[in-house]
Design a protein around this motif. Structure first.
Motif, PDB file in Angstrom:
ATOM      1  N   VAL A 260       0.131   9.099 -20.522  1.00 20.77           N
ATOM      2  CA  VAL A 260      -1.307   9.337 -20.380  1.00 20.77           C
ATOM      3  C   VAL A 260      -1.543  10.515 -19.430  1.00 20.77           C
ATOM      4  CG1 VAL A 260      -3.463   8.375 -19.450  1.00 20.77           C
ATOM      5  CG2 VAL A 260      -2.018   6.983 -20.952  1.00 20.77           C
ATOM      6  N   LYS A 261      -0.813  10.523 -18.307  1.00 23.32           N
ATOM      7  CA  LYS A 261      -1.007  11.600 -17.333  1.00 23.32           C
ATOM      8  C   LYS A 261      -0.641  12.943 -17.940  1.00 23.32           C
ATOM      9  CE  LYS A 261      -2.302  13.272 -13.607  1.00 23.32           C
ATOM     10  NZ  LYS A 261      -3.741  13.195 -13.284  1.00 23.32           N
ATOM     11  N   GLU A 262       0.419  12.966 -18.743  1.00 22.36           N
ATOM     12  CA  GLU A 262       0.852  14.248 -19.308  1.00 22.36           C
ATOM     13  C   GLU A 262      -0.077  14.743 -20.398  1.00 22.36           C
ATOM     14  OE1 GLU A 262       5.035  13.855 -20.215  1.00 22.36           O
ATOM     15  OE2 GLU A 262       5.550  14.427 -18.146  1.00 22.36           O
ATOM     16  N   LYS A 263      -0.662  13.818 -21.127  1.00 20.94           N
ATOM     17  CA  LYS A 263      -1.469  14.238 -22.275  1.00 20.94           C
ATOM     18  C   LYS A 263      -2.907  14.621 -21.900  1.00 20.94           C
ATOM     19  CE  LYS A 263      -2.642  12.904 -26.985  1.00 20.94           C
ATOM     20  NZ  LYS A 263      -1.982  13.863 -27.856  1.00 20.94           N
ATOM     21  N   PHE A 264      -3.454  13.932 -20.906  1.00 18.19           N
ATOM     22  CA  PHE A 264      -4.869  14.168 -20.584  1.00 18.19           C
ATOM     23  C   PHE A 264      -4.997  14.681 -19.155  1.00 18.19           C
ATOM     24  CE2 PHE A 264      -4.483  10.620 -23.529  1.00 18.19           C
ATOM     25  CZ  PHE A 264      -5.243  11.066 -24.590  1.00 18.19           C
ATOM     26  N   GLN A 265      -5.824  15.669 -18.945  1.00 18.35           N
ATOM     27  CA  GLN A 265      -6.042  16.158 -17.580  1.00 18.35           C
ATOM     28  C   GLN A 265      -7.152  15.333 -16.961  1.00 18.35           C
ATOM     29  OE1 GLN A 265      -5.077  18.478 -20.145  1.00 18.35           O
ATOM     30  NE2 GLN A 265      -3.175  18.014 -19.070  1.00 18.35           N
ATOM     31  N   MET A 266      -6.802  14.097 -16.637  1.00 15.39           N
ATOM     32  CA  MET A 266      -7.796  13.134 -16.151  1.00 15.39           C
ATOM     33  C   MET A 266      -7.215  12.360 -14.983  1.00 15.39           C
ATOM     34  SD  MET A 266     -10.600  12.923 -18.077  1.00 15.39           S
ATOM     35  CE  MET A 266     -11.238  11.264 -17.880  1.00 15.39           C
ATOM     36  N   PRO A 267      -8.067  11.900 -14.063  1.00 17.51           N
ATOM     37  CA  PRO A 267      -7.574  10.967 -13.060  1.00 17.51           C
ATOM     38  C   PRO A 267      -7.126   9.674 -13.754  1.00 17.51           C
ATOM     39  CG  PRO A 267      -9.767  11.808 -12.482  1.00 17.51           C
ATOM     40  CD  PRO A 267      -9.491  12.224 -13.892  1.00 17.51           C
ATOM     41  N   VAL A 268      -5.924   9.242 -13.411  1.00 16.33           N
ATOM     42  CA  VAL A 268      -5.359   8.035 -14.032  1.00 16.33           C
ATOM     43  C   VAL A 268      -5.213   6.956 -12.961  1.00 16.33           C
ATOM     44  CG1 VAL A 268      -3.321   7.066 -15.197  1.00 16.33           C
ATOM     45  CG2 VAL A 268      -4.134   9.363 -15.799  1.00 16.33           C
ATOM     46  N   ALA A 269      -5.694   5.771 -13.306  1.00 11.60           N
ATOM     47  CA  ALA A 269      -5.501   4.622 -12.421  1.00 11.60           C
ATOM     48  C   ALA A 269      -4.497   3.683 -13.069  1.00 11.60           C
ATOM     49  CB  ALA A 269      -6.830   3.898 -12.199  1.00 11.60           C
ATOM     50  N   ALA A 270      -3.789   2.921 -12.242  1.00 10.02           N
ATOM     51  CA  ALA A 270      -2.870   1.909 -12.774  1.00 10.02           C
ATOM     52  C   ALA A 270      -3.129   0.615 -12.018  1.00 10.02           C
ATOM     53  CB  ALA A 270      -1.424   2.355 -12.585  1.00 10.02           C
ATOM     54  N   TYR A 271      -3.126  -0.483 -12.745  1.00  5.82           N
ATOM     55  CA  TYR A 271      -3.387  -1.783 -12.116  1.00  5.82           C
ATOM     56  C   TYR A 271      -2.071  -2.537 -11.930  1.00  5.82           C
ATOM     57  CZ  TYR A 271      -6.498  -5.703 -10.866  1.00  5.82           C
ATOM     58  OH  TYR A 271      -7.187  -6.685 -10.202  1.00  5.82           O
ATOM     59  N   ASN A 272      -1.681  -2.640 -10.655  1.00  4.65           N
ATOM     60  CA  ASN A 272      -0.504  -3.410 -10.237  1.00  4.65           C
ATOM     61  C   ASN A 272      -1.002  -4.875 -10.168  1.00  4.65           C
ATOM     62  OD1 ASN A 272       1.063  -3.729  -6.981  1.00  4.65           O
ATOM     63  ND2 ASN A 272       2.086  -3.899  -8.947  1.00  4.65           N
ATOM     64  N   VAL A 273      -0.826  -5.599 -11.277  1.00  3.65           N
ATOM     65  CA  VAL A 273      -1.608  -6.836 -11.477  1.00  3.65           C
ATOM     66  C   VAL A 273      -1.060  -8.048 -10.715  1.00  3.65           C
ATOM     67  CG1 VAL A 273      -2.428  -6.068 -13.741  1.00  3.65           C
ATOM     68  CG2 VAL A 273      -0.342  -7.468 -13.585  1.00  3.65           C
ATOM     69  N   SER A 274      -1.784  -9.136 -10.878  1.00  6.70           N
ATOM     70  CA  SER A 274      -1.516 -10.364 -10.118  1.00  6.70           C
ATOM     71  C   SER A 274      -0.076 -10.861 -10.269  1.00  6.70           C
ATOM     72  CB  SER A 274      -2.505 -11.452 -10.544  1.00  6.70           C
ATOM     73  OG  SER A 274      -2.401 -11.707 -11.937  1.00  6.70           O
ATOM     74  N   GLY A 275       0.458 -10.817 -11.486  1.00  4.88           N
ATOM     75  CA  GLY A 275       1.819 -11.315 -11.691  1.00  4.88           C
ATOM     76  C   GLY A 275       2.860 -10.435 -11.007  1.00  4.88           C
ATOM     77  N   GLU A 276       2.560  -9.148 -10.913  1.00  5.58           N
ATOM     78  CA  GLU A 276       3.466  -8.225 -10.224  1.00  5.58           C
ATOM     79  C   GLU A 276       3.432  -8.499  -8.724  1.00  5.58           C
ATOM     80  OE1 GLU A 276       2.518  -4.159 -11.439  1.00  5.58           O
ATOM     81  OE2 GLU A 276       1.952  -4.882 -13.398  1.00  5.58           O
ATOM     82  N   TYR A 277       2.239  -8.791  -8.229  1.00  2.26           N
ATOM     83  CA  TYR A 277       2.081  -9.161  -6.815  1.00  2.26           C
ATOM     84  C   TYR A 277       2.831 -10.457  -6.539  1.00  2.26           C
ATOM     85  CZ  TYR A 277      -0.310 -10.847  -2.585  1.00  2.26           C
ATOM     86  OH  TYR A 277      -0.600 -11.325  -1.331  1.00  2.26           O
ATOM     87  N   ALA A 278       2.633 -11.438  -7.411  1.00  2.00           N
ATOM     88  CA  ALA A 278       3.259 -12.753  -7.211  1.00  2.00           C
ATOM     89  C   ALA A 278       4.787 -12.635  -7.201  1.00  2.00           C
ATOM     90  CB  ALA A 278       2.805 -13.725  -8.302  1.00  2.00           C
ATOM     91  N   MET A 279       5.322 -11.810  -8.062  1.00  2.00           N
ATOM     92  CA  MET A 279       6.788 -11.647  -8.112  1.00  2.00           C
ATOM     93  C   MET A 279       7.328 -11.183  -6.761  1.00  2.00           C
ATOM     94  SD  MET A 279       7.982 -10.234 -11.816  1.00  2.00           S
ATOM     95  CE  MET A 279       7.290  -8.621 -11.688  1.00  2.00           C
ATOM     96  N   VAL A 280       6.651 -10.219  -6.156  1.00  2.00           N
ATOM     97  CA  VAL A 280       7.113  -9.692  -4.868  1.00  2.00           C
ATOM     98  C   VAL A 280       6.956 -10.749  -3.778  1.00  2.00           C
ATOM     99  CG1 VAL A 280       6.697  -7.957  -3.073  1.00  2.00           C
ATOM    100  CG2 VAL A 280       6.585  -7.309  -5.494  1.00  2.00           C
ATOM    101  N   GLU A 281       5.785 -11.371  -3.738  1.00  2.00           N
ATOM    102  CA  GLU A 281       5.521 -12.347  -2.673  1.00  2.00           C
ATOM    103  C   GLU A 281       6.484 -13.525  -2.759  1.00  2.00           C
ATOM    104  OE1 GLU A 281       3.249 -11.906  -0.111  1.00  2.00           O
ATOM    105  OE2 GLU A 281       3.184  -9.919  -1.036  1.00  2.00           O
ATOM    106  N   LEU A 282       6.654 -14.043  -3.959  1.00  2.00           N
ATOM    107  CA  LEU A 282       7.464 -15.257  -4.097  1.00  2.00           C
ATOM    108  C   LEU A 282       8.947 -14.952  -3.911  1.00  2.00           C
ATOM    109  CD1 LEU A 282       5.463 -17.006  -6.969  1.00  2.00           C
ATOM    110  CD2 LEU A 282       5.196 -17.284  -4.504  1.00  2.00           C
ATOM    111  N   ALA A 283       9.378 -13.800  -4.392  1.00  2.00           N
ATOM    112  CA  ALA A 283      10.791 -13.437  -4.205  1.00  2.00           C
ATOM    113  C   ALA A 283      11.083 -13.179  -2.723  1.00  2.00           C
ATOM    114  CB  ALA A 283      11.141 -12.210  -5.045  1.00  2.00           C
ATOM    115  N   ALA A 284      10.129 -12.568  -2.025  1.00  2.67           N
ATOM    116  CA  ALA A 284      10.335 -12.314  -0.591  1.00  2.67           C
ATOM    117  C   ALA A 284      10.369 -13.628   0.180  1.00  2.67           C
ATOM    118  CB  ALA A 284       9.228 -11.397  -0.057  1.00  2.67           C
ATOM    119  N   LYS A 285       9.464 -14.535  -0.202  1.00  2.03           N
ATOM    120  CA  LYS A 285       9.441 -15.855   0.446  1.00  2.03           C
ATOM    121  C   LYS A 285      10.764 -16.585   0.250  1.00  2.03           C
ATOM    122  CE  LYS A 285       4.985 -17.988   1.195  1.00  2.03           C
ATOM    123  NZ  LYS A 285       4.209 -16.757   1.415  1.00  2.03           N
ATOM    124  N   ALA A 286      11.369 -16.395  -0.904  1.00  3.25           N
ATOM    125  CA  ALA A 286      12.648 -17.057  -1.201  1.00  3.25           C
ATOM    126  C   ALA A 286      13.823 -16.342  -0.530  1.00  3.25           C
ATOM    127  CB  ALA A 286      12.850 -17.108  -2.718  1.00  3.25           C
TER     128      ALA A 286
END
Ligand code: PBG
Length: 325
Positions: A260-286
């Motif tokens: 998307v970034k390469e094709k369009f000269q536009m600001p691009v946002a990405a959503y680092n979603v809840s499951g990605e957050y949970a993976m880090v938090e839970l793996a760190a807790k373990a």
């Protein structure tokens, strides 16, 4: 002319030289912090699958927003958790809806924060679907009308930007037209342009109580196997007037962000979603991962892939580590 004349390790030999040749710089300006707002007073209800993330009543939301601003994060995105849900998600577009009330309260504080709102029906419908339902069908055009009402009512209540996340066809154009007609021609739209039907939204659906009562979201969200289709989705949203285009989720879709970034000269946002957050938090807790290190590595990789902005539940924690860098 190869080794030993060329030694790649020369530029890795000290912290200073590594700083000098670093290609990607993650900063606090890149981060957008998602927040869940609910009715009540003094509510801070932790989401069990997202340690550290809470449903907040407006008074607590204000506190959290103040801390977020103090950490140097520039934007928040609000998700509403209404007291009552119905078939058409009407609490989503009422002037006294939870997000509208939260926006008015936040506005009085004059915080140096961009207030963004998620525009979708799923947080407000009794069946948890992103649109009006007839039989087992999610209706497109009828849903777009309600999304437009929700978006306009958010902006009337003080939203600085709206972010439609429903994936109905034509909603970006319809929202743009309605905002313009109501005198909000300077309010930008960040569209969830390439949003996939992903298993990584699980914890969010616990947070918002928006798990569909039947069926799934595959009739409107994208097939994880597709990337050319993502480019068509993004092209359409740009044509319809999107100011920022989003790819969601982020980690399993870094190639999509790059394309998307390469094709369009536009600001691009990405959503680092809840499951990605949970993976880090839970793996760190373990004890399996170093929390801060992995958090920054992931955010840097999303930026390196081509994202200008990252929506992440780690925004405040990351901003504190990054400081004024
Ligand atoms: C829909 C919406 C969802 C997310 C953001 N907006 C859930 C869905 O599509 O089911 C997910 C965000 C996350 O998982 O962090 N309004």
């Amino acid at each position: 002319m190869g080794y030993p004349r060329i030694r790649m390790r020369r530029l890795r030999s000290s912290p200073i030289i590594r700083d000098l040749v670093r290609e990607t710089h993650l900063t606090r300006d890149d981060l957008i912090y998602p927040l869940f707002v609910c009715e009540g007073r003094n509510v801070r209800q932790e989401i069990s699958t997202m340690p550290g993330v809470c449903r907040l009543s407006i008074d607590q939301l204000v506190r959290e927003a103040e801390e977020c601003a103090a950490a140097g994060v520039k934007a928040i995105i609000l998700f509403g958790i209404p007291a009552e849900k119905d078939e058409s998600g009407s609490s989503g577009f009422r002037g006294d809806g939870i997000v509208q009330k939260a926006l008015r309260e936040l506005k009085t504080r004059g915080l140096p924060l961009m207030l963004i709102t998620d525009v979708c029906l799923c947080e407000y419908t009794s069946h948890g679907h992103c649109g009006l339902v007839r039989g087992h069908q999610i209706l497109n055009d009828e849903t777009v009308e309600l999304l437009v009402r929700q978006a306009v009512s958010h902006v009337q209540a003080g939203a600085d930007m709206v972010a439609p996340s429903d994936m109905m066809d034509g909603r970006v154009g319809a929202i743009r037209t309605a905002l313009d007609k109501n005198g909000y021609e300077n309010t930008p739209v960040m569209s969830y342009a390439a949003k996939y039907a992903s298993g990584f939204y699980g914890p969010f659906r616990e947070a918002a109580g928006s798990t569909p009562a039947f069926g799934d979201r595959r009739s409107h969200q994208m097939d994880p196997a597709n990337v050319e289709e993502a480019l068509r989705e993004v092209a359409l949203d740009i044509e319809e007037g999107a100011d920022i285009v989003m790819v969601k989720p982020a980690l399993a879709y870094l190639d999509v962000i790059r394309r998307v970034k390469e094709k369009f000269q536009m600001p691009v946002a990405a959503y680092n979603v809840s499951g990605e957050y949970a993976m880090v938090e839970l793996a760190a807790k373990a004890g399996a991962l170093e929390h801060d290190r992995v958090m920054l590595e992931i955010l840097t990789s999303i930026k390196r892939a081509g994202a200008d902005l990252i929506l992440t539940y780690h925004a405040v924690a990351a901003a504190r580590l990054l400081g004024g860098r």
